[in-house]
Motif scaffolding. Structure first.
Motif, PDB file in Angstrom:
ATOM      1  N   LEU A   1       0.826  -1.208   0.000  1.00 35.06           N
ATOM      2  CA  LEU A   1       0.000   0.000   0.000  1.00 35.06           C
ATOM      3  C   LEU A   1       0.862   1.262   0.000  1.00 35.06           C
ATOM      4  N   ILE A   2       1.971   1.234   0.739  1.00 35.23           N
ATOM      5  CA  ILE A   2       2.866   2.400   0.770  1.00 35.23           C
ATOM      6  C   ILE A   2       3.496   2.627  -0.601  1.00 35.23           C
ATOM      7  N   ILE A   3       3.971   1.548  -1.220  1.00 35.49           N
ATOM      8  CA  ILE A   3       4.566   1.663  -2.556  1.00 35.49           C
ATOM      9  C   ILE A   3       3.536   2.161  -3.564  1.00 35.49           C
TER      10      ILE A   3
ATOM     11  N   GLY B   1      -6.576   0.784   5.180  1.00 33.35           N
ATOM     12  CA  GLY B   1      -5.436   1.136   4.341  1.00 33.35           C
ATOM     13  C   GLY B   1      -5.870   1.693   2.998  1.00 33.35           C
ATOM     14  N   LEU B   2      -6.880   1.074   2.383  1.00 32.66           N
ATOM     15  CA  LEU B   2      -7.387   1.563   1.093  1.00 32.66           C
ATOM     16  C   LEU B   2      -8.053   2.927   1.242  1.00 32.66           C
ATOM     17  N   ILE B   3      -8.757   3.138   2.359  1.00 33.59           N
ATOM     18  CA  ILE B   3      -9.405   4.439   2.587  1.00 33.59           C
ATOM     19  C   ILE B   3      -8.361   5.548   2.670  1.00 33.59           C
ATOM     20  N   PHE B   4      -7.318   5.341   3.476  1.00 37.28           N
ATOM     21  CA  PHE B   4      -6.261   6.351   3.593  1.00 37.28           C
ATOM     22  C   PHE B   4      -5.511   6.509   2.269  1.00 37.28           C
ATOM     23  N   TYR B   5      -5.342   5.421   1.543  1.00 38.63           N
ATOM     24  CA  TYR B   5      -4.660   5.473   0.247  1.00 38.63           C
ATOM     25  C   TYR B   5      -5.431   6.356  -0.744  1.00 38.63           C
ATOM     26  N   VAL B   6      -6.754   6.145  -0.851  1.00 39.22           N
ATOM     27  CA  VAL B   6      -7.579   6.914  -1.793  1.00 39.22           C
ATOM     28  C   VAL B   6      -7.654   8.387  -1.372  1.00 39.22           C
TER      29      VAL B   6
END
Length: 430
Positions: A203-205, A297-302
Protein backbone atom coordinates in the motif's frame (compact mmCIF):
# COMPACT_ATOMS: atom_id res chain seq x y z
CA UNK A 1 -22.92 15.40 -13.76
CA UNK A 2 -23.09 14.54 -17.49
CA UNK A 3 -20.33 17.05 -18.17
CA UNK A 4 -18.23 15.61 -15.34
CA UNK A 5 -18.67 12.11 -16.79
CA UNK A 6 -17.69 13.37 -20.23
CA UNK A 7 -14.51 14.93 -18.86
CA UNK A 8 -13.65 11.72 -16.97
CA UNK A 9 -14.18 9.55 -20.05
CA UNK A 10 -12.24 11.92 -22.28
CA UNK A 11 -9.33 12.12 -19.81
CA UNK A 12 -9.18 8.34 -19.38
CA UNK A 13 -9.48 7.39 -23.05
CA UNK A 14 -7.19 10.18 -24.23
CA UNK A 15 -4.46 9.11 -21.81
CA UNK A 16 -4.54 5.34 -22.28
CA UNK A 17 -4.35 5.75 -26.08
CA UNK A 18 -1.20 7.87 -26.08
CA UNK A 19 2.02 6.23 -27.25
CA UNK A 20 3.97 7.49 -24.24
CA UNK A 21 1.53 5.85 -21.81
CA UNK A 22 1.46 2.55 -23.70
CA UNK A 23 5.25 2.39 -24.06
CA UNK A 24 5.88 3.35 -20.42
CA UNK A 25 3.35 0.82 -19.14
CA UNK A 26 4.72 -1.97 -21.33
CA UNK A 27 8.30 -1.21 -20.27
CA UNK A 28 7.34 -1.24 -16.58
CA UNK A 29 5.43 -4.51 -16.99
CA UNK A 30 8.44 -6.00 -18.77
CA UNK A 31 10.75 -4.87 -15.97
CA UNK A 32 8.43 -6.42 -13.37
CA UNK A 33 8.37 -9.69 -15.33
CA UNK A 34 12.16 -9.76 -15.65
CA UNK A 35 12.61 -8.85 -11.97
CA UNK A 36 10.35 -11.68 -10.78
CA UNK A 37 12.21 -14.20 -12.94
CA UNK A 38 15.79 -13.04 -12.35
CA UNK A 39 16.71 -16.06 -10.13
CA UNK A 40 15.42 -18.43 -12.84
CA UNK A 41 17.30 -16.60 -15.60
CA UNK A 42 20.52 -16.57 -13.56
CA UNK A 43 20.31 -20.32 -12.99
CA UNK A 44 19.58 -20.94 -16.66
CA UNK A 45 22.37 -18.79 -18.09
CA UNK A 46 24.91 -19.87 -15.48
CA UNK A 47 24.05 -23.53 -15.89
CA UNK A 48 22.96 -23.82 -12.26
CA UNK A 49 19.58 -25.41 -12.91
CA UNK A 50 19.03 -27.47 -9.77
CA UNK A 51 16.12 -29.54 -11.08
CA UNK A 52 17.16 -33.20 -10.94
CA UNK A 53 20.54 -32.45 -9.35
CA UNK A 54 22.57 -35.60 -8.57
CA UNK A 55 25.11 -35.40 -5.76
CA UNK A 56 27.67 -38.14 -5.29
CA UNK A 57 28.62 -39.50 -1.84
CA UNK A 58 31.38 -42.05 -1.22
CA UNK A 59 30.53 -44.81 1.25
CA UNK A 60 34.18 -45.68 1.72
CA UNK A 61 34.92 -42.16 2.97
CA UNK A 62 32.18 -41.75 5.58
CA UNK A 63 29.64 -44.62 5.39
CA UNK A 64 27.74 -43.50 8.48
CA UNK A 65 27.26 -39.93 7.23
CA UNK A 66 26.44 -41.14 3.71
CA UNK A 67 23.70 -43.42 5.06
CA UNK A 68 22.27 -40.58 7.16
CA UNK A 69 22.22 -38.28 4.13
CA UNK A 70 20.34 -40.86 2.07
CA UNK A 71 17.87 -41.28 4.91
CA UNK A 72 17.40 -37.50 5.17
CA UNK A 73 16.77 -37.23 1.44
CA UNK A 74 14.12 -39.96 1.60
CA UNK A 75 12.35 -38.31 4.54
CA UNK A 76 12.54 -34.79 3.07
CA UNK A 77 11.19 -36.02 -0.27
CA UNK A 78 13.36 -33.49 -2.09
CA UNK A 79 12.67 -34.55 -5.67
CA UNK A 80 15.09 -31.97 -7.07
CA UNK A 81 18.09 -33.55 -5.34
CA UNK A 82 19.29 -37.13 -5.40
CA UNK A 83 22.27 -38.71 -3.66
CA UNK A 84 24.24 -41.23 -5.74
CA UNK A 85 26.29 -43.72 -3.72
CA UNK A 86 29.78 -44.85 -4.67
CA UNK A 87 31.38 -47.73 -2.78
CA UNK A 88 34.85 -46.50 -3.61
CA UNK A 89 36.01 -43.39 -5.34
CA UNK A 90 39.04 -41.30 -6.08
CA UNK A 91 39.25 -37.74 -7.32
CA UNK A 92 39.99 -38.76 -10.92
CA UNK A 93 37.18 -41.30 -11.11
CA UNK A 94 34.64 -38.93 -9.60
CA UNK A 95 35.71 -36.18 -12.01
CA UNK A 96 35.02 -38.53 -14.90
CA UNK A 97 31.56 -39.20 -13.48
CA UNK A 98 30.91 -35.44 -13.43
CA UNK A 99 32.17 -35.05 -17.01
CA UNK A 100 29.87 -37.87 -18.17
CA UNK A 101 26.90 -36.15 -16.52
CA UNK A 102 26.21 -39.02 -14.13
CA UNK A 103 26.49 -36.61 -11.20
CA UNK A 104 26.60 -32.80 -10.91
CA UNK A 105 29.12 -32.86 -8.08
CA UNK A 106 30.13 -34.89 -5.03
CA UNK A 107 30.60 -34.43 -1.30
CA UNK A 108 34.02 -35.02 0.20
CA UNK A 109 34.49 -35.43 3.96
CA UNK A 110 37.85 -34.64 5.53
CA UNK A 111 38.40 -35.73 9.12
CA UNK A 112 42.17 -35.19 9.08
CA UNK A 113 41.97 -32.38 11.64
CA UNK A 114 40.30 -34.70 14.16
CA UNK A 115 37.22 -32.58 14.77
CA UNK A 116 33.90 -33.81 16.15
CA UNK A 117 32.39 -33.62 12.67
CA UNK A 118 34.47 -33.84 9.49
CA UNK A 119 34.97 -30.83 7.22
CA UNK A 120 32.73 -30.97 4.14
CA UNK A 121 33.59 -29.94 0.59
CA UNK A 122 31.37 -29.94 -2.48
CA UNK A 123 33.37 -30.61 -5.64
CA UNK A 124 31.96 -29.74 -9.07
CA UNK A 125 32.83 -27.99 -12.32
CA UNK A 126 31.02 -24.82 -11.22
CA UNK A 127 32.91 -21.95 -9.66
CA UNK A 128 30.42 -21.62 -6.79
CA UNK A 129 27.48 -23.36 -5.20
CA UNK A 130 24.04 -22.32 -6.40
CA UNK A 131 21.65 -21.07 -3.74
CA UNK A 132 19.38 -24.09 -4.13
CA UNK A 133 22.11 -26.71 -3.61
CA UNK A 134 23.67 -24.73 -0.76
CA UNK A 135 20.36 -24.42 1.10
CA UNK A 136 19.54 -28.11 0.66
CA UNK A 137 22.98 -29.38 1.69
CA UNK A 138 23.19 -27.02 4.65
CA UNK A 139 19.86 -28.27 6.04
CA UNK A 140 20.74 -31.91 5.34
CA UNK A 141 24.21 -31.72 6.90
CA UNK A 142 22.89 -29.82 9.92
CA UNK A 143 20.45 -32.67 10.62
CA UNK A 144 23.07 -35.34 9.95
CA UNK A 145 25.58 -33.55 12.18
CA UNK A 146 23.16 -33.60 15.14
CA UNK A 147 22.50 -37.29 14.57
CA UNK A 148 26.22 -38.03 14.16
CA UNK A 149 27.22 -36.27 17.39
CA UNK A 150 24.43 -37.70 19.54
CA UNK A 151 25.08 -41.24 18.22
CA UNK A 152 21.47 -42.41 18.49
CA UNK A 153 20.84 -40.89 21.89
CA UNK A 154 18.02 -38.75 20.45
CA UNK A 155 14.92 -39.73 18.51
CA UNK A 156 14.14 -38.38 15.05
CA UNK A 157 11.63 -35.93 16.54
CA UNK A 158 14.20 -34.67 19.05
CA UNK A 159 16.81 -34.22 16.33
CA UNK A 160 14.30 -32.31 14.19
CA UNK A 161 13.47 -30.07 17.16
CA UNK A 162 17.18 -29.60 17.89
CA UNK A 163 18.05 -28.53 14.34
CA UNK A 164 14.96 -26.37 13.77
CA UNK A 165 15.72 -22.61 13.91
CA UNK A 166 14.32 -20.64 16.83
CA UNK A 167 11.83 -17.96 15.74
CA UNK A 168 11.71 -14.84 17.89
CA UNK A 169 8.51 -12.79 17.69
CA UNK A 170 8.36 -9.18 18.81
CA UNK A 171 5.55 -8.49 21.30
CA UNK A 172 4.49 -5.28 22.95
CA UNK A 173 3.90 -5.24 26.69
CA UNK A 174 0.23 -4.55 27.41
CA UNK A 175 -1.36 -3.27 30.58
CA UNK A 176 -3.68 -5.78 32.23
CA UNK A 177 -6.75 -3.57 31.87
CA UNK A 178 -9.06 -6.26 30.54
CA UNK A 179 -8.05 -8.86 33.06
CA UNK A 180 -5.17 -10.29 31.08
CA UNK A 181 -1.78 -10.84 32.61
CA UNK A 182 0.73 -8.07 31.99
CA UNK A 183 3.45 -10.69 31.68
CA UNK A 184 1.52 -12.62 29.01
CA UNK A 185 1.51 -10.44 25.89
CA UNK A 186 -0.36 -13.07 23.89
CA UNK A 187 -3.36 -12.83 26.21
CA UNK A 188 -4.62 -9.75 24.34
CA UNK A 189 -2.28 -9.26 21.42
CA UNK A 190 -1.80 -11.54 18.41
CA UNK A 191 1.56 -11.59 16.62
CA UNK A 192 1.66 -9.43 13.52
CA UNK A 193 1.21 -11.68 10.53
CA UNK A 194 3.78 -11.52 7.74
CA UNK A 195 0.98 -11.21 5.20
CA UNK A 196 -0.26 -7.98 6.88
CA UNK A 197 3.28 -6.60 6.78
CA UNK A 198 3.28 -7.29 3.05
CA UNK A 199 -0.10 -5.56 2.62
CA UNK A 200 1.20 -2.44 4.40
CA UNK A 201 4.39 -2.40 2.33
CA UNK A 202 2.47 -2.77 -0.94
CA UNK A 203 0.00 0.00 0.00
CA UNK A 204 2.87 2.40 0.77
CA UNK A 205 4.57 1.66 -2.56
CA UNK A 206 1.26 2.03 -4.43
CA UNK A 207 0.48 5.31 -2.69
CA UNK A 208 3.84 6.80 -3.63
CA UNK A 209 3.77 5.53 -7.21
CA UNK A 210 0.14 6.56 -7.80
CA UNK A 211 0.49 10.02 -6.29
CA UNK A 212 3.68 10.69 -8.26
CA UNK A 213 2.82 9.16 -11.63
CA UNK A 214 -0.82 10.21 -11.89
CA UNK A 215 -0.15 13.55 -10.17
CA UNK A 216 2.51 14.43 -12.72
CA UNK A 217 0.22 13.27 -15.52
CA UNK A 218 -2.55 15.59 -14.25
CA UNK A 219 -0.19 18.56 -14.06
CA UNK A 220 1.31 17.79 -17.48
CA UNK A 221 -2.08 17.49 -19.16
CA UNK A 222 -3.35 20.77 -17.69
CA UNK A 223 -0.15 22.54 -18.71
CA UNK A 224 -0.25 21.06 -22.24
CA UNK A 225 -3.85 22.19 -22.76
CA UNK A 226 -3.01 25.62 -21.43
CA UNK A 227 0.13 26.05 -23.56
CA UNK A 228 -1.73 25.01 -26.74
CA UNK A 229 -4.56 27.46 -26.01
CA UNK A 230 -7.09 24.60 -26.05
CA UNK A 231 -8.04 25.67 -22.52
CA UNK A 232 -9.68 28.81 -23.87
CA UNK A 233 -12.05 26.67 -25.93
CA UNK A 234 -12.69 24.12 -23.17
CA UNK A 235 -13.79 26.64 -20.54
CA UNK A 236 -16.58 27.89 -22.85
CA UNK A 237 -18.31 24.50 -22.64
CA UNK A 238 -17.15 23.12 -19.29
CA UNK A 239 -16.42 25.08 -16.13
CA UNK A 240 -12.82 25.02 -14.84
CA UNK A 241 -13.89 23.25 -11.64
CA UNK A 242 -15.59 20.44 -13.55
CA UNK A 243 -12.45 20.16 -15.67
CA UNK A 244 -10.18 19.94 -12.63
CA UNK A 245 -12.13 17.31 -10.72
CA UNK A 246 -12.95 15.44 -13.92
CA UNK A 247 -9.25 15.20 -14.74
CA UNK A 248 -8.45 14.09 -11.19
CA UNK A 249 -11.05 11.29 -11.30
CA UNK A 250 -10.06 10.32 -14.85
CA UNK A 251 -6.40 10.05 -13.92
CA UNK A 252 -7.34 8.08 -10.82
CA UNK A 253 -9.00 5.52 -13.09
CA UNK A 254 -5.88 5.51 -15.28
CA UNK A 255 -3.73 4.78 -12.22
CA UNK A 256 -6.18 2.08 -11.09
CA UNK A 257 -6.02 0.53 -14.56
CA UNK A 258 -2.22 0.40 -14.34
CA UNK A 259 -2.35 -1.16 -10.88
CA UNK A 260 -4.72 -3.89 -12.10
CA UNK A 261 -2.33 -4.61 -14.99
CA UNK A 262 0.60 -4.92 -12.57
CA UNK A 263 -1.41 -7.23 -10.28
CA UNK A 264 -2.33 -9.44 -13.24
CA UNK A 265 1.28 -9.63 -14.48
CA UNK A 266 2.64 -10.35 -10.99
CA UNK A 267 -0.02 -13.04 -10.45
CA UNK A 268 0.83 -14.74 -13.75
CA UNK A 269 4.57 -14.69 -13.04
CA UNK A 270 4.41 -16.02 -9.48
CA UNK A 271 2.11 -18.84 -10.64
CA UNK A 272 4.72 -20.11 -13.11
CA UNK A 273 6.10 -23.56 -12.16
CA UNK A 274 9.66 -22.35 -11.53
CA UNK A 275 8.42 -19.60 -9.18
CA UNK A 276 5.95 -21.64 -7.15
CA UNK A 277 8.72 -23.15 -5.01
CA UNK A 278 10.04 -19.70 -4.11
CA UNK A 279 6.52 -18.52 -3.22
CA UNK A 280 5.95 -21.60 -1.05
CA UNK A 281 9.03 -20.77 1.03
CA UNK A 282 7.31 -17.59 2.28
CA UNK A 283 4.38 -19.70 3.58
CA UNK A 284 1.88 -16.92 2.86
CA UNK A 285 -1.75 -17.53 3.72
CA UNK A 286 -4.22 -15.01 2.28
CA UNK A 287 -6.75 -15.94 4.96
CA UNK A 288 -4.47 -14.25 7.50
CA UNK A 289 -5.08 -10.82 5.94
CA UNK A 290 -6.75 -8.54 8.46
CA UNK A 291 -9.76 -6.98 6.70
CA UNK A 292 -9.55 -3.96 9.00
CA UNK A 293 -6.00 -3.32 7.80
CA UNK A 294 -7.00 -3.72 4.15
CA UNK A 295 -10.14 -1.54 4.32
CA UNK A 296 -8.63 1.28 6.39
CA UNK A 297 -5.44 1.14 4.34
CA UNK A 298 -7.39 1.56 1.09
CA UNK A 299 -9.40 4.44 2.59
CA UNK A 300 -6.26 6.35 3.59
CA UNK A 301 -4.66 5.47 0.25
CA UNK A 302 -7.58 6.91 -1.79
CA UNK A 303 -7.95 10.03 0.39
CA UNK A 304 -4.21 10.70 0.25
CA UNK A 305 -4.29 10.40 -3.55
CA UNK A 306 -7.03 13.03 -3.89
CA UNK A 307 -5.17 15.41 -1.58
CA UNK A 308 -2.02 15.28 -3.72
CA UNK A 309 -3.96 15.23 -7.01
CA UNK A 310 -5.68 18.56 -6.26
CA UNK A 311 -2.30 20.17 -5.55
CA UNK A 312 -0.78 18.84 -8.79
CA UNK A 313 -3.74 20.17 -10.77
CA UNK A 314 -3.42 23.60 -9.15
CA UNK A 315 0.32 23.79 -9.83
CA UNK A 316 -0.16 22.63 -13.43
CA UNK A 317 -2.65 25.44 -14.04
CA UNK A 318 -0.03 28.05 -13.08
CA UNK A 319 2.58 26.87 -15.61
CA UNK A 320 2.35 28.05 -19.22
CA UNK A 321 5.10 25.84 -20.66
CA UNK A 322 5.74 22.14 -20.07
CA UNK A 323 9.47 22.88 -19.72
CA UNK A 324 8.78 24.68 -16.44
CA UNK A 325 6.58 21.94 -15.00
CA UNK A 326 9.35 19.91 -13.34
CA UNK A 327 10.54 22.85 -11.28
CA UNK A 328 6.98 23.88 -10.40
CA UNK A 329 5.96 20.47 -8.98
CA UNK A 330 9.25 19.99 -7.11
CA UNK A 331 7.84 21.12 -3.70
CA UNK A 332 4.98 18.59 -3.91
CA UNK A 333 7.41 15.89 -4.99
CA UNK A 334 9.64 16.61 -1.99
CA UNK A 335 6.66 16.41 0.39
CA UNK A 336 5.61 13.04 -1.04
CA UNK A 337 9.20 11.77 -0.73
CA UNK A 338 9.27 12.83 2.93
CA UNK A 339 6.02 10.91 3.53
CA UNK A 340 7.40 7.86 1.71
CA UNK A 341 10.71 7.76 3.61
CA UNK A 342 9.02 8.34 6.96
CA UNK A 343 6.81 5.35 6.23
CA UNK A 344 9.51 3.00 4.94
CA UNK A 345 11.99 3.71 7.75
CA UNK A 346 9.31 3.57 10.47
CA UNK A 347 7.85 0.17 9.62
CA UNK A 348 10.00 -1.38 12.33
CA UNK A 349 8.58 1.02 14.94
CA UNK A 350 4.86 1.47 14.15
CA UNK A 351 4.09 2.97 17.57
CA UNK A 352 6.87 5.57 17.53
CA UNK A 353 6.26 9.18 18.50
CA UNK A 354 7.20 10.31 14.98
CA UNK A 355 4.36 8.30 13.39
CA UNK A 356 1.90 9.43 16.06
CA UNK A 357 2.67 13.08 15.29
CA UNK A 358 2.60 12.49 11.52
CA UNK A 359 -0.85 10.87 11.85
CA UNK A 360 -2.34 14.37 12.26
CA UNK A 361 -0.47 16.03 9.36
CA UNK A 362 -2.58 15.56 6.17
CA UNK A 363 0.38 15.28 3.75
CA UNK A 364 1.99 12.38 5.65
CA UNK A 365 -0.97 10.94 7.58
CA UNK A 366 -2.02 8.46 4.83
CA UNK A 367 1.31 6.62 4.98
CA UNK A 368 1.64 6.98 8.78
CA UNK A 369 -1.83 5.60 9.49
CA UNK A 370 -1.44 2.73 7.02
CA UNK A 371 1.58 1.59 9.06
CA UNK A 372 0.01 2.22 12.46
CA UNK A 373 -3.21 0.39 11.58
CA UNK A 374 -1.43 -2.51 9.89
CA UNK A 375 1.54 -3.06 12.18
CA UNK A 376 0.93 -1.12 15.37
CA UNK A 377 -1.61 -0.79 18.14
CA UNK A 378 -3.73 2.27 17.29
CA UNK A 379 -6.80 3.32 19.30
CA UNK A 380 -10.00 3.83 17.32
CA UNK A 381 -10.30 7.48 18.37
CA UNK A 382 -6.90 8.27 16.86
CA UNK A 383 -7.94 6.68 13.55
CA UNK A 384 -11.16 8.72 13.52
CA UNK A 385 -9.38 12.00 14.32
CA UNK A 386 -6.75 11.34 11.65
CA UNK A 387 -9.46 10.61 9.09
CA UNK A 388 -11.38 13.78 9.99
CA UNK A 389 -8.23 15.92 9.72
CA UNK A 390 -7.36 14.33 6.38
CA UNK A 391 -10.88 14.88 4.99
CA UNK A 392 -10.83 18.48 6.27
CA UNK A 393 -7.42 18.93 4.62
CA UNK A 394 -8.81 17.65 1.31
CA UNK A 395 -11.69 20.15 1.49
CA UNK A 396 -9.40 23.05 2.43
CA UNK A 397 -6.69 22.32 -0.14
CA UNK A 398 -9.32 21.29 -2.68
CA UNK A 399 -11.05 24.67 -2.29
CA UNK A 400 -7.71 26.48 -2.49
CA UNK A 401 -6.63 24.43 -5.51
CA UNK A 402 -9.97 25.12 -7.20
CA UNK A 403 -9.46 28.86 -6.70
CA UNK A 404 -5.93 28.64 -8.08
CA UNK A 405 -7.04 26.44 -10.99
CA UNK A 406 -9.99 28.74 -11.82
CA UNK A 407 -7.61 31.68 -11.99
CA UNK A 408 -4.41 30.05 -13.26
CA UNK A 409 -5.80 28.43 -16.44
CA UNK A 410 -6.26 31.88 -17.99
CA UNK A 411 -2.96 33.41 -16.82
CA UNK A 412 -0.31 33.24 -19.53
CA UNK A 413 3.26 34.39 -19.80
CA UNK A 414 5.55 34.25 -16.80
CA UNK A 415 4.44 32.48 -13.65
CA UNK A 416 2.30 34.86 -11.54
CA UNK A 417 3.62 36.07 -8.20
CA UNK A 418 1.70 35.33 -5.01
CA UNK A 419 0.43 38.91 -4.94
CA UNK A 420 -0.86 38.72 -8.52
CA UNK A 421 -2.38 35.33 -7.87
CA UNK A 422 -4.15 36.52 -4.71
CA UNK A 423 -5.61 39.49 -6.59
CA UNK A 424 -6.87 37.29 -9.40
CA UNK A 425 -8.34 34.76 -6.97
CA UNK A 426 -10.34 37.48 -5.25
CA UNK A 427 -11.94 38.38 -8.55
CA UNK A 428 -13.47 34.91 -8.95
CA UNK A 429 -15.74 33.09 -6.54
CA UNK A 430 -15.97 29.34 -6.28
Amino acid sequence: MNRMGAVIRFTFMNKVKTKSFLITTLVLLLLVTVGLNIPYFIDKFSGNDDSGTKIGIVLENQPEIAASLKSYQDKAKAASYTFVEYDKGDAQGLKQEIDKGNIDGYLWFDNSEGGVFPAVSYVSNDESLSNGIYTFLQAALQSVKAEYITKGALSDEQIAALTAPVNIESQQVKNSVDGGSANDPKSDNEPTKAINYGVVYILIILFFMTSMMTGNMIAAEVTAEKSSRIMEILITSVSPLVQMFGKILGMFLVGLFQILLFIAVIGINVSLPHNQGVLAEFDLNLSQINLEVLILGLIFYVLGYFLYATLFAAVGSLVSRTEELGQAVMPITMISLVAFYIGIFSMGAPNSLLLKVCSYIPFVSPVSMIIRVGLGDTPVWEIIISLLILVAGIFVFGWLSAKIYRTGVLLYGKRPTFKELRKAMKAYKI
